[in-house]
Write a protein that holds these residues in place. Sequence first.
Motif, PDB file in Angstrom:
ATOM      1  N   CYS A  45     -24.835  27.644  12.884  1.00 20.96           N
ATOM      2  CA  CYS A  45     -24.575  28.312  14.164  1.00 20.96           C
ATOM      3  C   CYS A  45     -25.218  27.564  15.320  1.00 20.96           C
ATOM      4  N   PHE A  46     -26.496  27.276  15.194  1.00 20.25           N
ATOM      5  CA  PHE A  46     -27.198  26.601  16.287  1.00 20.25           C
ATOM      6  C   PHE A  46     -26.786  25.143  16.419  1.00 20.25           C
ATOM      7  N   ASP A  47     -26.495  24.489  15.319  1.00 21.11           N
ATOM      8  CA  ASP A  47     -26.029  23.101  15.372  1.00 21.11           C
ATOM      9  C   ASP A  47     -24.649  22.985  16.015  1.00 21.11           C
ATOM     10  N   SER A  48     -23.865  24.060  15.945  1.00 17.22           N
ATOM     11  CA  SER A  48     -22.490  24.009  16.448  1.00 17.22           C
ATOM     12  C   SER A  48     -22.329  24.658  17.819  1.00 17.22           C
ATOM     13  N   GLY A  49     -23.424  24.998  18.472  1.00 16.00           N
ATOM     14  CA  GLY A  49     -23.341  25.471  19.847  1.00 16.00           C
ATOM     15  C   GLY A  49     -23.322  26.970  20.041  1.00 16.00           C
ATOM     16  N   PHE A  50     -23.816  27.755  19.088  1.00 15.52           N
ATOM     17  CA  PHE A  50     -23.860  29.206  19.242  1.00 15.52           C
ATOM     18  C   PHE A  50     -24.639  29.605  20.481  1.00 15.52           C
ATOM     19  N   LYS A  51     -24.097  30.571  21.222  1.00  8.77           N
ATOM     20  CA  LYS A  51     -24.776  31.215  22.351  1.00  8.77           C
ATOM     21  C   LYS A  51     -24.630  32.720  22.153  1.00  8.77           C
ATOM     22  N   ASP A  52     -25.618  33.496  22.602  1.00  7.96           N
ATOM     23  CA  ASP A  52     -25.521  34.951  22.474  1.00  7.96           C
ATOM     24  C   ASP A  52     -24.213  35.443  23.074  1.00  7.96           C
ATOM     25  N   GLY A  53     -23.553  36.332  22.365  1.00  6.80           N
ATOM     26  CA  GLY A  53     -22.308  36.913  22.834  1.00  6.80           C
ATOM     27  C   GLY A  53     -21.074  36.119  22.448  1.00  6.80           C
ATOM     28  N   ALA A  54     -21.244  34.962  21.814  1.00  8.03           N
ATOM     29  CA  ALA A  54     -20.093  34.148  21.423  1.00  8.03           C
ATOM     30  C   ALA A  54     -19.382  34.771  20.225  1.00  8.03           C
ATOM     31  N   ALA A  55     -18.102  34.504  20.117  1.00  8.87           N
ATOM     32  CA  ALA A  55     -17.298  34.995  19.000  1.00  8.87           C
ATOM     33  C   ALA A  55     -16.993  33.847  18.040  1.00  8.87           C
ATOM     34  N   LEU A  56     -17.111  34.116  16.758  1.00  9.39           N
ATOM     35  CA  LEU A  56     -16.816  33.130  15.727  1.00  9.39           C
ATOM     36  C   LEU A  56     -15.324  33.171  15.413  1.00  9.39           C
ATOM     37  N   LYS A  57     -14.672  32.041  15.529  1.00  7.72           N
ATOM     38  CA  LYS A  57     -13.232  31.944  15.275  1.00  7.72           C
ATOM     39  C   LYS A  57     -12.962  30.899  14.210  1.00  7.72           C
ATOM     40  N   ARG A  58     -11.783  31.010  13.612  1.00  7.68           N
ATOM     41  CA  ARG A  58     -11.347  30.025  12.615  1.00  7.68           C
ATOM     42  C   ARG A  58     -10.164  29.238  13.171  1.00  7.68           C
ATOM     43  N   HIS A  59     -10.127  27.957  12.873  1.00 11.57           N
ATOM     44  CA  HIS A  59      -8.978  27.130  13.249  1.00 11.57           C
ATOM     45  C   HIS A  59      -7.732  27.621  12.517  1.00 11.57           C
ATOM     46  N   TYR A  60      -7.891  27.931  11.241  1.00 11.95           N
ATOM     47  CA  TYR A  60      -6.786  28.384  10.397  1.00 11.95           C
ATOM     48  C   TYR A  60      -7.157  29.739   9.819  1.00 11.95           C
ATOM     49  N   GLU A  61      -6.552  30.798  10.337  1.00  7.92           N
ATOM     50  CA  GLU A  61      -6.897  32.168   9.949  1.00  7.92           C
ATOM     51  C   GLU A  61      -6.707  32.436   8.456  1.00  7.92           C
ATOM     52  N   GLU A  62      -5.803  31.728   7.817  1.00  8.35           N
ATOM     53  CA  GLU A  62      -5.544  31.979   6.399  1.00  8.35           C
ATOM     54  C   GLU A  62      -6.593  31.329   5.496  1.00  8.35           C
ATOM     55  N   GLN A  63      -7.455  30.499   6.057  1.00  4.62           N
ATOM     56  CA  GLN A  63      -8.504  29.841   5.272  1.00  4.62           C
ATOM     57  C   GLN A  63      -9.839  30.549   5.469  1.00  4.62           C
ATOM     58  N   GLU A  64     -10.751  30.335   4.526  1.00  2.00           N
ATOM     59  CA  GLU A  64     -12.051  30.993   4.573  1.00  2.00           C
ATOM     60  C   GLU A  64     -12.909  30.476   5.725  1.00  2.00           C
ATOM     61  N   TYR A  65     -13.934  31.258   6.031  1.00  2.45           N
ATOM     62  CA  TYR A  65     -14.930  30.816   7.000  1.00  2.45           C
ATOM     63  C   TYR A  65     -15.741  29.687   6.361  1.00  2.45           C
ATOM     64  N   SER A  66     -15.849  28.571   7.068  1.00  2.62           N
ATOM     65  CA  SER A  66     -16.606  27.420   6.587  1.00  2.62           C
ATOM     66  C   SER A  66     -16.945  26.544   7.792  1.00  2.62           C
ATOM     67  N   PRO A  67     -17.893  25.630   7.646  1.00  2.47           N
ATOM     68  CA  PRO A  67     -18.238  24.761   8.775  1.00  2.47           C
ATOM     69  C   PRO A  67     -17.040  23.967   9.309  1.00  2.47           C
ATOM     70  N   GLN A  68     -16.135  23.586   8.429  1.00  2.51           N
ATOM     71  CA  GLN A  68     -14.980  22.787   8.842  1.00  2.51           C
ATOM     72  C   GLN A  68     -13.902  23.631   9.526  1.00  2.51           C
ATOM     73  N   ASN A  69     -13.913  24.936   9.315  1.00  2.00           N
ATOM     74  CA  ASN A  69     -12.840  25.788   9.814  1.00  2.00           C
ATOM     75  C   ASN A  69     -13.281  26.721  10.948  1.00  2.00           C
ATOM     76  N   CYS A  70     -14.530  26.666  11.363  1.00  2.00           N
ATOM     77  CA  CYS A  70     -15.027  27.621  12.357  1.00  2.00           C
ATOM     78  C   CYS A  70     -15.479  26.952  13.645  1.00  2.00           C
TER      79      CYS A  70
END
Length: 79
Positions: A45-70
Amino acid sequence: MEQKYNQDFKKSKTGTALYYKWARMRKVGCCTEWADDFMEFVKWCFDSGFKDGAALKRHYEEQEYSPQNCFWVKRKEQP
């Protein structure tokens, strides 16, 4: 010491917010790395730019949550 830090972090406002995202994400489906270790998810989260209030999204909704897809978006940017 690390376990104490983890417990303290989970009790913080940011830690609580990330913990709830993590718990919800695990129910939907996520990579083993994140499912097995909350702090690995927090590190990403912190390595990828998380800020309070941010929403976690997936590039491909049909795939699982992972570092490559979020990625993070500001709440205003959500569709």
